[in-house]
Write an enzyme that holds these catalytic residues in place. Structure first.
Site, mmCIF file in Angstrom:
data_model
loop_
_atom_site.group_PDB
_atom_site.id
_atom_site.type_symbol
_atom_site.label_atom_id
_atom_site.label_comp_id
_atom_site.label_asym_id
_atom_site.label_seq_id
_atom_site.Cartn_x
_atom_site.Cartn_y
_atom_site.Cartn_z
ATOM 1 N N GLN A 224 0.827 -1.207 0.000
ATOM 2 C CA GLN A 224 0.000 0.000 0.000
ATOM 3 C C GLN A 224 0.864 1.261 0.000
ATOM 4 O O GLN A 224 0.333 2.362 -0.110
ATOM 5 C CB GLN A 224 -0.910 0.025 1.238
ATOM 6 C CG GLN A 224 -1.939 -1.091 1.267
ATOM 7 C CD GLN A 224 -2.831 -1.070 2.485
ATOM 8 O OE1 GLN A 224 -3.079 -2.112 3.073
ATOM 9 N NE2 GLN A 224 -3.328 0.090 2.897
ATOM 10 N N ARG A 371 -8.574 -0.380 8.197
ATOM 11 C CA ARG A 371 -9.573 0.518 7.605
ATOM 12 C C ARG A 371 -9.863 1.677 8.556
ATOM 13 O O ARG A 371 -11.012 1.933 8.924
ATOM 14 C CB ARG A 371 -10.843 -0.243 7.241
ATOM 15 C CG ARG A 371 -11.590 0.451 6.110
ATOM 16 C CD ARG A 371 -12.606 -0.396 5.406
ATOM 17 N NE ARG A 371 -13.150 0.401 4.299
ATOM 18 C CZ ARG A 371 -13.840 -0.093 3.294
ATOM 19 N NH1 ARG A 371 -14.084 -1.377 3.215
ATOM 20 N NH2 ARG A 371 -14.298 0.688 2.340
ATOM 21 N N GLU A 741 -12.692 5.052 4.901
ATOM 22 C CA GLU A 741 -12.747 4.337 6.167
ATOM 23 C C GLU A 741 -13.882 4.785 7.073
ATOM 24 O O GLU A 741 -14.140 4.149 8.102
ATOM 25 C CB GLU A 741 -11.399 4.506 6.878
ATOM 26 C CG GLU A 741 -10.269 3.986 6.024
ATOM 27 C CD GLU A 741 -8.889 4.398 6.493
ATOM 28 O OE1 GLU A 741 -7.932 3.667 6.201
ATOM 29 O OE2 GLU A 741 -8.744 5.435 7.138
#
Lengths: 785, 158
Positions: A224, A371, A741
């Protein structure tokens, strides 16, 4: 729906639900995920993991493994130590074993790696590596860990004399204590936010290709944050950074799980370096669940000091986090408990004090922001559960209690008791709109009538405020790297463009939405813009995608670089139109002379001229790059209302309705925003109802596969009703706040509050997540219901 | 052991170990990487393919068990006429995000609408309940499969 479009559909700027460009390859099976990569001469690696939680390693016998047809090498900690790679730094300033040399500290810890010509042979070899373990007692809770006389888990760590990983506190303790001392009422809640796991459907993996002749390391990796990982690889492995190319291909979900650097990545890279051939490692699902970045695991006691009328005066929090064997949270350096101090939520009160300790245990390390923007999920849960508790204790309707305490729209920018400066919001409007949509008053009447009939109906409310988009360089860094992000825009002579990003999608649709930002700012149709990301040789530096930072930081960088390009194009347009630059105005798709809309050129005309016909003294080309340092975080918020029916005889609860209002500022692509909310709500539902990583007393992980670690299917997942308000962020170039999120952060409290609301009249104040039916039944039973 | 599997209309003959999983054979033997691996325990469903038209989790079937049978993977959904209605509908209805579960979801959807031309919300949810998705919350997947069913029906009528 709020219409924020200023461009026609053929330009496809902000506010258009443009269909995703990434879909074309993904719906035809032409995605390029990590395991799809195959290189000539590629070898395969399987990890040998510890079957026990705590044991000394007395020896490793690799002979049987080496005898397997196709096995080429067994890598142990001893070999890694010879190359100074047995340990690596974590993102929180601790060190973590790459391959265990002294002892194993959690079940699933990496002990050895088998390299073979075929994945089946590698797995066969891994089965046959014989490790001699001398068992030690496992410590499985942070309470045991910090108790007097507990065995030292980190005995290798210089200066470490106990199992304390860190302490952290913030806020004004004296003022908070004074407020509590003089409060009419004090309401308290002790709860555990249990360990959960992000579990993207694609596990982690790497194909490491180190060329021993050129020294070039090409590393395909489920990352990521490819740029940050390149720098960390350079620092850990001592490889020259210009020779490291990290390519993060299509990622099958991240949710924070693909932020840390895991031992498997380091071992595969070392193996490729030592053997001189590419090495692939793809994690098994069990390996993913028992060893990689988990979320939460906070034991929290929160208290509110209130007046009799329900006005909050102060908040205090005492927490204990279970860090596992190594402190490897992925979070900004200065905040040991992430951004937990956003726990004052959406409410206006002057004082707060928070203290937190973290403890080492014999569990997997890696508290990632699952998240979530660094522990704000725990923070939002605590304050919103406390609001429900306060409402029940004081006998005030939970919606009314929130309305009495909200920060008011005219108070923004609002500085919280812990120092965040919230950018914008209209909380009362959001809550009222969500309540109206749910039919709140009718639901309360129905609830009362149901109780008369012995039925249990619960209405849960959560109003959350997130702190996302880290962040300003003066405050936010990870491992010293400032949390800026970047965008580079190249407009070609024909007016088609390439946008290169420092952030990296894992399904959020960057290739579509970031092109829309450029379309908005330049007039180049979104379909004419190719977005490139995930390849460190081909994109500008950035800290990556997590903590809802892509749109707040990378999106801002994109808008700013597009404005630079548009400004240069305006100067070129002035030259073409033989007018002064200050007399040139831009509409959605044209530059024209002020007052003379007929005298115009397009961005495509300007792009061609940038390479063919420039004004005197102007540099050729139409390309630029921006590194964006945000002036503040952004603060998305939302009001969620959940209606549940609880069966008093079994404790089974079902979601009847879920109304979710989100305000994420300006929505770039409403279709994608709603998709993000659907997914986030589902993960919130999952954590509140079933998702749970737990351990037995010996440290065996319960939940090491998808038969035991429950993820909701379509059958269990509720239907969602979405609403919106749009309150732009005043400091973000396009007013966007981020959405990835929000729903996971805000919704768990709404689900749990709904169940509690159904049984609160029996005296029940808390049921820890996951709110399993047996826990509900027990709570009802103990309350005498 | 020599086996011949018809994958997406083409016979693939190969000598495979009896223990080799069908999913590995599809991915590395036939080189069709649109079929994914997610869990090793038949739980997540991302490896689902159609075997003689029925959805099967290919991590739980041996390649040798598919000998002589017809396998359809995501790469076989498209025809000379263009995208399969489920493919078009997944894109139109935003039924995918990361795309990892998508090939399997579309195959299950395609098999469902072959049998049930107008599935209800519950019928779609039941049909895909062996397939996990972590991104979408399923709502748009359900919408996509229903839209595909409607499109397939109207194509059939025309």
């Amino acid at each position: 729906m709020t219409d924020t479009t200023t461009t026609p559909p053929e330009i496809g700027g902000i506010g258009h639900s443009v269909k995703r460009v990434e879909d074309a390859r993904l719906i035809e099976g032409q995605g390029n995920f990590l395991d799809d990569i195959s290189l000539p001469g590629m070898l395969h690696m399987a990890l040998v993991r510890s079957p026990v939680a705590h044991a000394r390693i007395n020896g490793i016998d690799s002979d049987a493994a080496m005898a397997v047809d196709g096995v080429l090498a067994v890598v142990t900690g001893e070999l890694m130590a010879a190359h100074n790679l047995a340990w690596m730094p974590t993102l929180s300033g601790d060190t973590q074993a790459v391959l265990a040399t002294d002892k194993v500290r959690y079940q699933g810890q990496e002990v050895a790696a088998v390299i073979a010509t075929d994945p089946y042979a590698a797995a066969d070899g891994a089965e046959l590596v014989d490790v001699d373990y001398e068992m030690l007692d496992a410590i499985t809770t942070p309470q045991q860990s910090l108790a007097e006389g507990a065995e030292l888990i980190r005995d290798e760590k210089e200066g470490q004399t106990d199992n304390l990983a860190y302490t952290w506190e913030t806020g004004d303790e004296a003022a908070t204590e004074a407020a509590f001392a003089s409060a009419d009422r004090v309401v308290s809640l002790t709860t555990h936010y249990p360990r959960s796991h992000p579990s993207p459907l694609e596990t982690c993996g790497i194909v490491a290709d180190v060329n021993s002749v050129t020294g070039q390391a090409t590393i395909y990796m489920t990352s990521q944050a490819p740029h940050a990982h390149r720098t960390l690889f350079a620092l850990v492995a001592g490889l020259p950074e210009q020779n490291i190319r990290i390519i993060s291909p299509d990622i099958g979900g991240g949710f924070g799980n693909k932020v840390p650097i895991y031992p498997g990545y380091v071992v595969a890279t070392a193996a490729s370096l030592l053997i001189g051939q590419p090495v692939k490692w793809v994690e098994t699902r069990t390996g993913n669940l028992i060893s990689t970045g988990f979320g939460r695991d906070y034991y929290m006691t929160g208290e509110l000091a209130l007046t009799n009328e329900g006005r909050i005066q102060a908040m205090r929090v005492d927490m204990l986090s279970d860090q596992g064997a190594f402190y490897s949270d992925a979070q900004p350096t200065r905040y040991r408990a992430g951004l937990f101090h956003v726990c004052t939520g959406s409410y206006d009160f002057p004082h707060a004090h928070i203290k937190c300790r973290g403890a080492f245990t014999n569990k997997a390390p890696g508290g990632v922001a699952y998240r979530c923007s660094f522990r704000i999920t725990e923070a939002s849960y605590l304050i919103e559960r406390l609001m429900q508790t306060a409402a029940d204790e004081l006998g005030i309707d939970p919606a009314e209690l929130r309305l009495r305490n909200f920060i008011q729209p005219e108070q923004f920018p609002y500085e919280t008791a812990t120092g965040f400066v919230y950018d914008s919001g209209d909380y009362p409007t959001a809550l009222r709109k969500a309540l109206d949509a749910a039919g709140y008053e009718e639901l309360r009447a129905e609830q009362a009538a149901a109780r008369e009939e012995g039925r249990l109906v619960g209405i849960g409310i959560a109003h959350f405020t997130e702190a996302v988009g880290a962040g300003p360089a003066h405050t936010y860094d990870i491992a010293g790297l400032k949390m800026i992000d970047s965008a580079e825009l190249r407009v070609h002579p024909t007016g088609k463009a390439i946008l290169k990003l420092g952030v990296k999608t894992q399904g959020q649709g960057h290739e579509t939405t970031f092109a829309q930002i450029v379309a908005e700012e330049t007039g180049i149709p979104a379909t004419d813009i190719k977005v490139i990301h995930g390849d460190t040789d081909d994109t500008p530096y950035g800290l990556g995608t997590y903590a809802s930072r892509s749109t707040p930081v990378g999106g801002a960088a994109t808008a700013m670089v597009a404005r630079k390009i548009a400004d240069k194009a305006r100067h070129i347009a002035a030259h073409l139109l033989e007018a002064a630059p200050e007399d040139i105005e831009r509409s959605a798709d044209k530059f024209h002379v002020a007052g003379s809309p007929d005298q115009s050129v397009t961005i495509q005309d300007a792009a061609f001229a940038a390479y063919t016909n420039l004004p005197e003294g102007m540099e050729y080309g139409l390309e630029d790059v921006t590194y964006y340092n945000p002036p503040n975080l952004t603060f998305p918020y939302g009001s969620y209302v959940v209606v549940v029916d609880v069966d008093p005889d079994t404790g089974v609860w079902k979601v009847r309705r879920m109304v979710a209002l989100d305000d994420c500022g300006v929505r770039i692509n409403p279709m994608i925003v709603e998709g993000q909310i659907h997914g986030g709500l589902t993960e919130g539902f999952a954590m509140s109802s079933m998702q749970w990583i737990t351990f037995d007393d010996d440290g065996n992980c319960i939940g090491s596969n998808f038969m035991d670690y429950l993820i909701p299917t379509a059958w269990e997942t509720p239907r969602f009703e979405l609403l919106e308000t749009v309150t732009p962020s005043p400091h973000h170039p396009i007013g966007a706040k981020g959405i990835g999120e929000s729903a996971t952060v805000g919704s768990p409290a709404a689900f749990v509050n709904a169940v509690i609301d159904a049984v609160a009249h029996l005296g029940v104040r808390n049921i820890d997540m996951p709110v399993l039916p047996d826990r509900v039944w027990e709570a009802i039973d103990s309350a005498g219901g | 052991m020599e086996i011949t599997i018809n994958i997406n209309g083409t016979d693939h003959t190969a000598d495979v170990e009896p223990r080799r999983l069908l999913v590995d054979h599809i991915r590395t033997g036939a080189g069709l990487t649109g079929t994914h691996i997610g869990c090793d325990t038949t739980s997540c469903g991302v490896c689902t393919v159609l075997v003689d038209g029925t959805p099967v989790k290919s991590c739980t079937m041996l390649a040798v068990q598919a000998d002589g049978r017809e396998v359809t993977t995501v790469e076989g959904l498209k025809s000379a006429d263009g995208l399969h209605p489920v493919q078009q509908a997944f894109s139109d209805e935003h039924g995918l995000q990361c795309g990892f579960c998508t090939p399997a979801m579309m195959l299950v959807g395609a098999a469902l609408i072959d049998e049930n031309p107008a599935p209800s919300d519950d019928e779609v949810r039941w049909a895909i309940s062996g397939n996990l998705c972590r991104c979408t919350g399923y709502m748009n997947i359900v919408k996509a499969i229903q839209a595909a069913a409607a499109a397939a029906s109207s194509n059939g009528d025309s």
